[in-house]
Every structure is written in structure tokens, then in C-alpha cells.
Design an enzyme around this catalytic site. Structure first.
Site, short mmCIF file in Angstrom:
data_model
loop_
_atom_site.label_atom_id
_atom_site.label_comp_id
_atom_site.label_asym_id
_atom_site.label_seq_id
_atom_site.Cartn_x
_atom_site.Cartn_y
_atom_site.Cartn_z
N TYR A 95 0.85 -1.19 0.00
CA TYR A 95 0.00 0.00 0.00
C TYR A 95 0.88 1.24 0.00
CZ TYR A 95 -3.85 -3.15 1.15
OH TYR A 95 -4.78 -4.15 1.12
N ASN A 116 -12.72 -0.95 -5.03
CA ASN A 116 -12.51 -1.40 -6.40
C ASN A 116 -13.73 -2.19 -6.89
OD1 ASN A 116 -11.64 -2.56 -8.81
ND2 ASN A 116 -10.08 -3.83 -7.86
N CYS A 124 -6.57 -5.81 -7.29
CA CYS A 124 -6.28 -5.22 -5.99
C CYS A 124 -5.70 -6.25 -5.02
CB CYS A 124 -7.51 -4.55 -5.40
SG CYS A 124 -8.97 -5.60 -5.34
N HIS A 125 -5.86 -7.53 -5.33
CA HIS A 125 -5.26 -8.57 -4.48
C HIS A 125 -3.73 -8.53 -4.52
CE1 HIS A 125 -5.87 -10.38 -8.47
NE2 HIS A 125 -4.74 -11.02 -8.23
N GLU A 156 -1.52 -16.80 -9.02
CA GLU A 156 -0.65 -15.97 -9.86
C GLU A 156 0.83 -16.18 -9.57
OE1 GLU A 156 -1.94 -11.92 -9.55
OE2 GLU A 156 -3.80 -12.33 -10.63
#
Length: 158
Positions: A95, A116, A124-125, A156
């Protein structure tokens, strides 16, 4: 987390959760994380494209999205979402790093992440707490949504 099945133009099953798609024929209005539930067949052509693309991503994290997203949010939120969308696959940012790029505060970035409307498509993850902790996710600090964030990051290869 979402409402009734009839509120979505499609609901796609994922491992341990579902994704609800709200759209009209022209643009995606929002995507919601949902507790596991029965899928909802796409109600229009764009919902079909969204469901197809979400399923492709769930099968292969390398799949690139190409969905029309309806602009929403404040100017600051849209700037945060643009920064988040630019985070490459297999990478994360804190962040604080996103905030520094925008000359703003990490808490404001966290609030924009929580708002979001296009999770997964705008990833956003990939934004984590200082030191690599998960932080929150969609205004939650535990439960299903943190499990979803963990799954997405593992999917991912982060």
C-alpha cells in the site's frame, strides 16, 4: 460480498468462492466476490464474455482481460485503480509503494482498493501490507475474502 443470484447477470464458480458479474450490454458495472453458490448462466452477450474471460483466468492466471469497464469512483480512486492495474502478473506492491507513486497516504490507497468495483480484472489482491502481510481485502480482515486473496496470489505465483 454480494446479494441474491438475480442481482447478477452471471455467476462463475471458482475454487472456494464465486464471482458475480453485474453489467448491461455495454460495460461491466461491477464484479463481486461471493460465497460458493450455484452458477448463474449469462444473461446477455457481455455477461457471457465476462464469464468466459473469468473462467479463462481461473484456469490460467496468464489470461489477459479485455472487458469494457464502466468508469466509476472518485478521481483519486480511479488513479489508484490505474496504478493497481499496472502491477505486473506475478508481482505485488505494498500500500505504501502505491501511495508513494501517487503522493498520498497508504490508508487512502487501502480505502480505494476496498472500493474497487472490478476485482480480479483490476487486481487489488496484488496490493499487500508493509512487510508482505496480506493486509485487508475488500474491507475485510479475515474470513472468506482473505482466503480468496490468498488463493488469487497463489494462483498468480506471487
Amino acid at each position: 460480498m454480494g446479494a441474491n443470484a438475480e442481482d447478477y447477470q452471471a455467476v462463475v464458480s471458482a475454487p472456494g468462492f464465486c464471482l458475480g458479474v453485474c453489467c448491461d450490454e455495454l460495460a461491466i458495472e461491477h464484479i463481486s466476490f461471493l460465497a460458493p453458490r450455484p452458477e448463474v448462466a449469462p444473461q446477455n452477450a457481455l455477461a457471457e464474455a465476462a464469464a468466459r474471460q473469468l473462467c479463462a483466468y481461473l484456469a490460467d492466471a496468464e489470461f489477459p482481460f479485455s472487458l469494457p469497464l464502466r468508469p466509476s469512483g472518485t478521481l483519486f480512486q480511479r488513479r489508484v485503480w490505474q496504478q493497481i492495474a499496472a502491477i505486473p502478473l506475478h508481482q505485488t506492491r505494498s500500500y505504501g509503494e502505491v501511495a508513494a507513486a501517487l503522493h498520498n497516504a497508504p490508508r487512502a490507497v487501502g480505502q480505494a482498493c476496498a472500493a474497487n468495483p472490478f476485482p480480479v480484472v483490476v487486481p487489488c489482491h496484488r496490493v499487500l501490507a508493509k512487510g508482505g502481510g496480506l493486509g485487508g481485502f475488500a474491507r475485510q480482515r479475515d474470513g472468506l475474502l482473505l482466503d480468496v486473496k490468498r488463493w488469487l496470489l497463489a494462483h498468480e505465483g506471487c
